[in-house]
Structures are given as C-alpha cells and as structure tokens.
Design a protein around this motif. Structure first.
Motif, PDB file in Angstrom:
ATOM      1  N   HIS A   1       0.840  -1.200   0.000  1.00 48.76           N
ATOM      2  CA  HIS A   1       0.000   0.000   0.000  1.00 48.76           C
ATOM      3  C   HIS A   1       0.879   1.256   0.000  1.00 48.76           C
ATOM      4  CE1 HIS A   1      -2.829   3.105   1.281  1.00 48.76           C
ATOM      5  NE2 HIS A   1      -3.746   2.331   0.738  1.00 48.76           N
ATOM      6  N   PRO A   2       0.503   2.319  -0.719  1.00 48.12           N
ATOM      7  CA  PRO A   2       1.357   3.512  -0.803  1.00 48.12           C
ATOM      8  C   PRO A   2       1.636   4.185   0.532  1.00 48.12           C
ATOM      9  CG  PRO A   2      -0.795   3.868  -1.864  1.00 48.12           C
ATOM     10  CD  PRO A   2      -0.660   2.412  -1.626  1.00 48.12           C
ATOM     11  N   PHE A   3       0.710   4.103   1.488  1.00 51.23           N
ATOM     12  CA  PHE A   3       0.997   4.678   2.807  1.00 51.23           C
ATOM     13  C   PHE A   3       2.091   3.863   3.491  1.00 51.23           C
ATOM     14  CE2 PHE A   3      -1.036   7.317   6.317  1.00 51.23           C
ATOM     15  CZ  PHE A   3      -0.022   7.103   7.231  1.00 51.23           C
ATOM     16  N   VAL A   4       1.930   2.543   3.492  1.00 54.88           N
ATOM     17  CA  VAL A   4       2.906   1.680   4.148  1.00 54.88           C
ATOM     18  C   VAL A   4       4.262   1.772   3.456  1.00 54.88           C
ATOM     19  CG1 VAL A   4       3.470  -0.721   4.710  1.00 54.88           C
ATOM     20  CG2 VAL A   4       1.124   0.113   4.995  1.00 54.88           C
ATOM     21  N   ASP A   5       4.256   1.695   2.130  1.00 55.34           N
ATOM     22  CA  ASP A   5       5.507   1.814   1.384  1.00 55.34           C
ATOM     23  C   ASP A   5       6.112   3.198   1.575  1.00 55.34           C
ATOM     24  OD1 ASP A   5       7.395   0.521  -0.431  1.00 55.34           O
ATOM     25  OD2 ASP A   5       6.735   2.020  -1.889  1.00 55.34           O
ATOM     26  N   GLY A   6       5.251   4.206   1.723  1.00 53.79           N
ATOM     27  CA  GLY A   6       5.748   5.556   1.970  1.00 53.79           C
ATOM     28  C   GLY A   6       6.475   5.672   3.298  1.00 53.79           C
ATOM     29  N   ILE A   7       6.031   4.922   4.301  1.00 54.12           N
ATOM     30  CA  ILE A   7       6.753   4.887   5.573  1.00 54.12           C
ATOM     31  C   ILE A   7       8.161   4.380   5.326  1.00 54.12           C
ATOM     32  CG2 ILE A   7       6.862   3.851   7.874  1.00 54.12           C
ATOM     33  CD1 ILE A   7       3.787   3.634   7.784  1.00 54.12           C
ATOM     34  N   GLY A   8       8.279   3.304   4.551  1.00 55.86           N
ATOM     35  CA  GLY A   8       9.600   2.758   4.255  1.00 55.86           C
ATOM     36  C   GLY A   8      10.467   3.726   3.477  1.00 55.86           C
TER      37      GLY A   8
ATOM     38  N   ILE B   1       4.665  -5.623   8.992  1.00 56.31           N
ATOM     39  CA  ILE B   1       5.026  -4.373   8.303  1.00 56.31           C
ATOM     40  C   ILE B   1       6.390  -3.899   8.781  1.00 56.31           C
ATOM     41  CG2 ILE B   1       4.497  -1.899   8.131  1.00 56.31           C
ATOM     42  CD1 ILE B   1       1.513  -2.707   8.141  1.00 56.31           C
ATOM     43  N   GLY B   2       6.575  -3.882  10.097  1.00 52.37           N
ATOM     44  CA  GLY B   2       7.858  -3.468  10.646  1.00 52.37           C
ATOM     45  C   GLY B   2       9.000  -4.332  10.141  1.00 52.37           C
ATOM     46  N   GLN B   3       8.779  -5.631  10.069  1.00 49.58           N
ATOM     47  CA  GLN B   3       9.814  -6.551   9.602  1.00 49.58           C
ATOM     48  C   GLN B   3      10.100  -6.367   8.115  1.00 49.58           C
ATOM     49  OE1 GLN B   3       7.844 -10.157  10.876  1.00 49.58           O
ATOM     50  NE2 GLN B   3       9.015 -10.267  12.786  1.00 49.58           N
ATOM     51  N   VAL B   4       9.027  -6.227   7.306  1.00 54.85           N
ATOM     52  CA  VAL B   4       9.203  -6.051   5.868  1.00 54.85           C
ATOM     53  C   VAL B   4       9.922  -4.743   5.557  1.00 54.85           C
ATOM     54  CG1 VAL B   4       7.943  -5.595   3.710  1.00 54.85           C
ATOM     55  CG2 VAL B   4       7.265  -7.505   5.175  1.00 54.85           C
ATOM     56  N   LEU B   5       9.525  -3.653   6.204  1.00 60.26           N
ATOM     57  CA  LEU B   5      10.157  -2.362   5.944  1.00 60.26           C
ATOM     58  C   LEU B   5      11.607  -2.345   6.415  1.00 60.26           C
ATOM     59  CD1 LEU B   5       7.303   0.188   6.784  1.00 60.26           C
ATOM     60  CD2 LEU B   5       7.944  -0.789   4.569  1.00 60.26           C
ATOM     61  N   THR B   6      11.895  -3.030   7.504  1.00 55.57           N
ATOM     62  CA  THR B   6      13.280  -3.125   7.975  1.00 55.57           C
ATOM     63  C   THR B   6      14.141  -3.850   6.959  1.00 55.57           C
ATOM     64  OG1 THR B   6      12.610  -3.127  10.298  1.00 55.57           O
ATOM     65  CG2 THR B   6      14.775  -4.043   9.788  1.00 55.57           C
ATOM     66  N   GLU B   7      13.624  -4.952   6.447  1.00 55.14           N
ATOM     67  CA  GLU B   7      14.385  -5.750   5.471  1.00 55.14           C
ATOM     68  C   GLU B   7      14.528  -5.023   4.150  1.00 55.14           C
ATOM     69  OE1 GLU B   7      13.995 -10.059   3.139  1.00 55.14           O
ATOM     70  OE2 GLU B   7      12.853  -9.700   4.977  1.00 55.14           O
ATOM     71  N   GLN B   8      13.460  -4.358   3.727  1.00 57.64           N
ATOM     72  CA  GLN B   8      13.466  -3.737   2.400  1.00 57.64           C
ATOM     73  C   GLN B   8      14.245  -2.426   2.356  1.00 57.64           C
ATOM     74  OE1 GLN B   8       9.545  -3.360   0.761  1.00 57.64           O
ATOM     75  NE2 GLN B   8      10.224  -2.333  -1.100  1.00 57.64           N
ATOM     76  N   TYR B   9      14.128  -1.617   3.427  1.00 51.99           N
ATOM     77  CA  TYR B   9      14.704  -0.271   3.387  1.00 51.99           C
ATOM     78  C   TYR B   9      15.887  -0.064   4.329  1.00 51.99           C
ATOM     79  CZ  TYR B   9      10.749   1.009   0.485  1.00 51.99           C
ATOM     80  OH  TYR B   9       9.840   1.084  -0.545  1.00 51.99           O
TER      81      TYR B   9
END
Length: 229
Positions: free
Chosen positions: A21-28, A142-150
């Motif tokens: 989602h653009p909000f979630v991806d935007g956090i990353g 979400i926290g885990q995915v964004l940590t790994e991705q960004y």
C-alpha cells in the motif's frame, strides 16, 4: 499446521496488499503526505481506545487468570507503549499529539471498531482473538518487511515507527495471542472455526482499508454543519 499458521496462509493475499500500500511503502521510503499522517493519527488514537475496550470484554469472558493476564498485558502495551509510534508521526507531520485526540472516526475506522465489537459481544474468546489479532500481526510484519526492504537508520524519518513494530516486544505479544488462539481452536467445532476464520479475514480486509482511509483522508459523505452562534 497450527490454526494461526492456517489463518496467515489463507490471508497472505491481503497481507501482501498491505505491504504494497502507498501509505505503508511511503513509511519505508520516508515520504508520507502530512495530511495522511494527521488523518491516521486522529483515527488511530480513537481506534486504539476502542481496541482496549475490546480487550476488556475479553477479560470479562476469561475463565482463568492466565487469560486475564494475557489481555491485561495487551491493554498495558496499547496504553503505555503504542503512543511512541504516534509521536513519531506527529513529529514528522509537525503537529502536537494532544491536538490529534477526540476526533470523530472516519467511516472505515468506525466500521472496523463495530466489526470487532460485534464479535466481542457475540463470540467466545477464540472469535474475539480472531477479530483482534490482524492488527498487531500485520503491524509486526510491516515493521519486519520495511526493515528488510529499506534498512532504515537513525536518519530515516520513520525509523522509530519501523523499529517499534519490528521489535521483539511486539513479536512476543503477538506470539502469545497466536499461541492462545491455537489452543482455543483445538477444542471448538468446525462451525465455530469457520466463524473465527471469517472474523479474522474481515479484520485483515479492514486493516488494508484503514491504510487506504488514512491515505485518502476519507471523510463521511456529508459533513455536519455547525450553526454559528
């Protein structure tokens, strides 16, 4: 396969949509519109107030002290710890947290709360857990995915938010809810398991809708006009 793993597998389609989602991806990416952050904080503050009330209903339906302790700890986490990611969003939006409180819920958040309240009042502990669990579970991932991705560092504007939800405390609390749900699912009928699965999937759907609600700054179609004195 445990019941909670079965739920996660059956709802992987929604989890993936949440991650993209653009909000979630935007956090990353460190780039979320200010108005979306503000809309999210206003809605989530009231949503979490209701979430604690639902945990309270679960306490009232608990038949032993272990369950009471489980839900008591969850209330304490929301009340005392989950303000930290809100403050991170407020800092980035340039607003004061106390000024974000007391607003009416947008339609999606209002519906989400009433969905959980329905299962809390009409269902057993397993059903209540299924309605509640997608919130902490999706945020953990979400926290885990964004940590790994960004791989956010201290200079990342949303690093405190991401670190909070990827933290071991969130993983531990979510794991306890999952473990208790697995125990309860072993002793219920297939009809009840179906109700539990339906409650879980609807909450997953509403988690996704909540992000969209915040990103689009969703409001009720007709706003009440306050007469001038």
């Amino acid at each position: 396969m445990t019941f909670s793993k079965e739920l996660r597998k059956e709802n992987d389609d929604i989890f993936k949509k949440i991650f993209r989602h653009p909000f979630v991806d935007g956090i990353g990416k460190g780039d979320v519109p200010k108005e979306a952050l503000v809309h999210y904080i206003k809605a989530d503050f009231e949503y979490l107030n209701a979430f604690m009330h639902i945990y309270g209903i679960a306490v009232s339906k608990s038949g032993n002290r272990d369950d009471i302790s489980l839900f008591h700890d969850q209330i304490g986490f929301v009340l005392n710890s989950e303000t930290h990611p809100h403050h991170n969003f407020c800092d980035q939006a340039g607003v004061v947290y106390e000024d974000m409180q007391g607003y009416p819920l947008p339609p999606t958040a209002d519906h989400y709360i009433k969905h959980m309240m329905y299962h809390a009042h009409t269902g057993d502990l397993g059903e209540i857990l299924c309605a509640l669990l997608p919130c902490p579970w999706t945020y953990l991932e979400i926290g885990q995915v964004l940590t790994e991705q960004y791989e956010p560092n201290d200079s990342h504007p949303f690093n405190p938010w991401i670190k909070f939800y990827a933290d071991a405390e969130v993983r531990g609390l979510t794991g306890k809810l999952r473990n208790r749900l697995d125990e309860l699912a072993e002793v219920v009928s297939e009809q009840q398991r179906t109700r539990m699965k339906e409650a879980f999937r609807k909450s997953c759907q509403l988690e996704l809708a909540f992000w969209e609600m915040a990103y689009t700054c969703e409001e009720w179609p007709v706003q009440k006009v306050v007469a001038q004195q």
